[in-house]
Design an enzyme around this catalytic site. Structure first.
Site, mmCIF file in Angstrom:
data_model
loop_
_atom_site.group_PDB
_atom_site.id
_atom_site.type_symbol
_atom_site.label_atom_id
_atom_site.label_comp_id
_atom_site.label_asym_id
_atom_site.label_seq_id
_atom_site.Cartn_x
_atom_site.Cartn_y
_atom_site.Cartn_z
ATOM 1 N N SER A 289 96.403 46.493 45.895
ATOM 2 C CA SER A 289 97.246 46.008 44.752
ATOM 3 C C SER A 289 98.027 44.430 45.187
ATOM 4 C CB SER A 289 98.198 46.848 44.691
ATOM 5 O OG SER A 289 99.217 46.697 45.720
ATOM 6 N N ASP A 290 98.509 43.972 44.329
ATOM 7 C CA ASP A 290 99.381 43.050 44.596
ATOM 8 C C ASP A 290 100.535 43.384 45.032
ATOM 9 O OD1 ASP A 290 100.521 40.422 45.363
ATOM 10 O OD2 ASP A 290 99.732 39.415 43.505
ATOM 11 N N ALA A 291 101.557 42.377 45.718
ATOM 12 C CA ALA A 291 102.859 43.145 46.313
ATOM 13 C C ALA A 291 103.700 43.855 45.627
ATOM 14 C CB ALA A 291 103.536 41.812 46.850
ATOM 15 N N ALA A 293 103.176 46.014 43.373
ATOM 16 C CA ALA A 293 102.677 46.096 42.227
ATOM 17 C C ALA A 293 102.382 47.500 41.555
ATOM 18 C CB ALA A 293 101.356 45.325 41.854
#
Ligand code: BGC
Length: 733
Positions: A289-291, A293
């Site tokens: 995932s992105d940070a 997210a």
């Protein structure tokens, strides 16, 4: 899977069969060092203080260096961490030792980091480097970054960023290869090869991470993290393309984007992660995932709470959680209560272990003492490559009266505070460089020219010193004004509504023009700027972006003519901010913009961009002739003669575009299908031939079906997306 041998695959399966549910979920958890104190205010407030200017970026950096950090040692010992973001090799070894020697199964950690345009040797930001149109260069710079970071224990780059970006207001246009899906795909492929393919030793390669999957570059109005809505044919034909190409090239990992796509955040988007990426494209690696997210899915309003968000993300095919600990805290209960199938966990862990195996982390988990210090002094080979990349990325936008190149003994008044900075040349998203390796523009100019005097005068922030402007005018035969954006004005969370040169720099330019001396504007920036005024009034404009550690030398070499500029724009430049988004491969309309009122245009500005995609001048000129197109059963062949008609040797970027004139869906006015760089001595010609497989002449419809439709095609070849020769051919597939 992932290019593993049969034995390695067996090892993964065997390991998987011995893991407890907790240990499996641990592999799906990525941590970064938590800041736990050492300063007087909460961490969030500290970030706010930096954002609103109460403390400077430098002060923030100093506080962070002395902050107390938690590296999650206990969790690692229990097998609760699969990955960490750390770049200090001593720390890497310390934490790796806990994972390998003190956890029950001894599974190594994978250390990841944002190595976007170089590690110790920083080369140009991606939007600039893409403009070199040099795939061999893309590959070599990535290879250099892989070796440097692996020597610090970082085996996983959160790169390449391959978001197609058409809106210059978006701050992250700096991080990717620009607006075109074809150039973006070539860039993506080359970066993956450079990062991953030299497997002669585990010290030479890292895992790539394609990001941000997908559509992030289409954030509405260019505002970061904003919603994304697009027709599916636009998605397939543009935004998905570089990802599909890089998966085909063997990319090991993918990072999901923050945004929603047509209503579903990418983080929990089963259609994107499972159906499209893993099933249709056959991606064998893992998705991170992105940070933060996964937690943001609650704010998005797509999940009720953390538990719900975690289950939705995992079920959708999100293999690793960056930074929220939602997986570690909630997935066990979700599996035990039957809300999440264990097969989802097994699949994720299998993918993660496979990448670790592919990286050789099981055999070589540590950084050697020698490697740790290998790049304390950068090898010449690396700084030379940073220089080559920087030189090739510079784009000459305007050169009235041949002011450039400048004579080596010309009296040069160098203006603008950016010219004297060793830090601003680096650009967004670089973190492992050292100031001692950087060459400011002032230093580069003083090295190359005999008479350079520096007058700060002003910069992106603050006032103008009139006295210095007058002194600059008095001294110089020519004024070189280095103006533009601070590196903090592009990159993540750095969208701007007004993309003209910021602060009082235009005023400064006007004052410099009033000195009566010729002004050479050298731009340092991380996005296309709106330069209508500058194009009208300033005689010479050089787009120099943020070029990395050797920027100063590169700029000086181009200004002196030691290097004939060859860079092209990987993104269209608008005349004014209000034209954004503006890009060359736009859809046809029924009323293309023209002089006439009832056409697709604005009242207050003539239609069309200021500088189109693919544009860039040189100290010589090229003529195109004898364009011809022929077909064989499987291919179209396009041939053109290119002649260097000027009196300097140079490198031309020959560009080939296609237009599908009529289709069952509206088609773009032009699409890049090939490019070739050629070196030509003055007076010399070369025939350039492009082969276009007929199978590549189709497009995807809204259902993701690929269509090859008979009809008329236009073939354009030239030195930019606007200046082309054209030939037509009717094709029956
Ligand atoms: C960015 C990513 C980056 C990640 C880790 C996020 O804020 O969107 O591009 O890789 O942070 O640093």
């Amino acid at each position: 899977m992932n290019g593993l041998t049969k034995e390695q695959k067996q090892r993964v399966e065997e390991l998987l069969s011995r893991m407890t549910l907790d240990e499996k979920i641990g592999q799906m958890n990525q941590e970064s060092p938590s800041i736990v104190g050492g300063f007087d205010v909460p961490f969030e407030e500290l970030i706010e203080m930096m954002t609103d200017g109460r403390i400077s970026k430098e002060e923030f950096g100093r506080i962070m260096e002395s902050a107390q950090q938690d590296f999650h040692e206990d969790m690692i010992r229990e097998g609760g961490v699969g990955s960490l973001m750390v770049q200090d090799p001593v720390k890497v070894n310390e934490l790796q030792k806990i994972a390998v020697e003190e956890s029950r199964l001894g599974i190594p950690l994978i250390f990841g980091l944002d190595v976007i345009h170089g590690f110790r040797s920083v080369y140009p930001i991606a939007i600039a480097e893409a403009g070199s149109f040099d795939t061999d260069l893309f590959e070599r710079t990535a290879g250099m970054a892989a070796k440097e970071s692996r020597a610090a224990g970082v085996a996983w780059h959160f790169a390449p960023m391959v978001d197609v970006a058409r809106d210059a207001r978006w701050g992250r246009v700096s991080e990717g290869p620009g607006e075109d899906p074809f150039l973006g795909s070539e860039f993506a492929r080359a970066k993956v090869r450079g990062l991953q393919n030299d497997q002669s030793s585990t010290e030479n390669y890292v895992a790539a991470c394609l990001k941000h999957y997908v559509g992030y570059g289409a954030a509405e109005a260019g505002r970061d993290y904003n919603t994304v809505s697009m027709a599916m044919h636009v998605f397939y034909n543009n935004y998905l393309k570089p990802f599909a190409a890089a998966v085909d090239e063997g990319a090991q990992t993918v990072m999901a984007a923050f945004n929603d796509l047509n209503g579903v955040p990418c983080t929990v988007n089963e259609f994107l992660l499972r159906k499209t990426l893993k099933e249709s494209l056959g991606f064998p690696g893992f998705v991170v995932s992105d940070a933060n997210a996964i937690r943001e899915c609650v704010v998005h309003g797509i999940a009720e709470d953390d538990v719900d968000a975690g289950i939705k993300a995992a079920a959708a095919g999100m293999d690793m959680d960056m930074g929220t600990e939602i997986y570690s805290k909630h997935l066990k209960e979700a599996v035990e209560s039957g809300k999440l199938d264990i097969s989802v966990i097994d699949e994720a862990v299998r993918r993660i272990l496979s990448v670790k195996m592919w990286l050789g982390l099981f055999e070589h988990p540590y950084v050697s003492e020698e490697a740790m210090h290998r790049y304390d002094t950068l090898p010449k080979e690396h700084t030379d490559l940073a220089l080559e990349a920087a030189e090739k990325s510079i784009v000459l936008l305007k050169n009235e009266n041949h002011v450039l190149p400048l004579k080596k003994d010309a009296k040069i008044a160098l203006v603008g505070s950016l010219a004297d900075s060793r830090t601003e040349i680096i650009g967004a998203w670089a973190m492992s460089w050292q100031e001692k390796d950087c060459v400011s523009i002032r230093e580069g100019m003083e090295q190359t020219f005999e008479n350079v005097r520096y007058f700060p005068c002003g910069g992106p922030e603050g006032d103008i010193s009139m006295d210095e402007v007058i002194a600059a005018g008095d001294y110089g035969d020519v004024i070189v004004a280095v103006l533009g954006e601070l590196d903090s004005m592009s990159g993540e969370a750095s969208s701007r509504t007004d993309i003209t040169i910021p602060g009082r720099q235009r005023e400064l330019l006007e004052m410099l023009m009033h000195t009566g001396k010729p002004v050479v504007l050298v731009l340092m920036n991380g996005r296309p700027l709106a330069l209508d005024w500058e194009d009208q009034f300033v005689p010479v404009i050089v787009e120099a972006w943020h070029l990395g550690i050797r920027m100063g030398d590169a700029v000086a070499h181009v200004l002196s003519g030691d290097k004939n500029p060859e860079g092209r724009l990987s993104s269209t430049f608008p005349k004014v901010s209000g034209q954004c988004p503006v890009y060359y491969n736009a859809m046809n309309t029924g009323r293309p913009g023209s002089k006439s009122k009832f056409t697709s245009r604005y009242l207050d500005i003539a239609p069309g961009p200021l500088y189109p995609f693919g544009y860039g001048l040189s100290y010589t000129e090229y003529a195109y002739s004898e364009l011809s197109v022929t077909e064989t059963s499987a291919d179209c062949w396009v041939s053109v003669k290119v002649t260097n008609t000027g009196d300097a040797a140079g490198r031309e970027t020959v560009q080939f575009y296609l237009q599908d004139v009529t289709g069952s869906l509206v088609r773009p006015v032009k699409e890049l299908k090939g490019f070739r760089k050629i070196s030509l001595e003055p007076g010399k010609s070369e025939n350039v031939i492009f082969r276009l497989p007929k199978k590549d002449m189709g497009f995807y419809d809204n259902d993701g079906r690929y269509r090859l439709e008979d009809g008329l095609f236009r073939f354009y070849v030239g030195g930019s997306s606007e200046s082309c020769q054209m030939a037509e051919l009717r094709i029956a597939f």
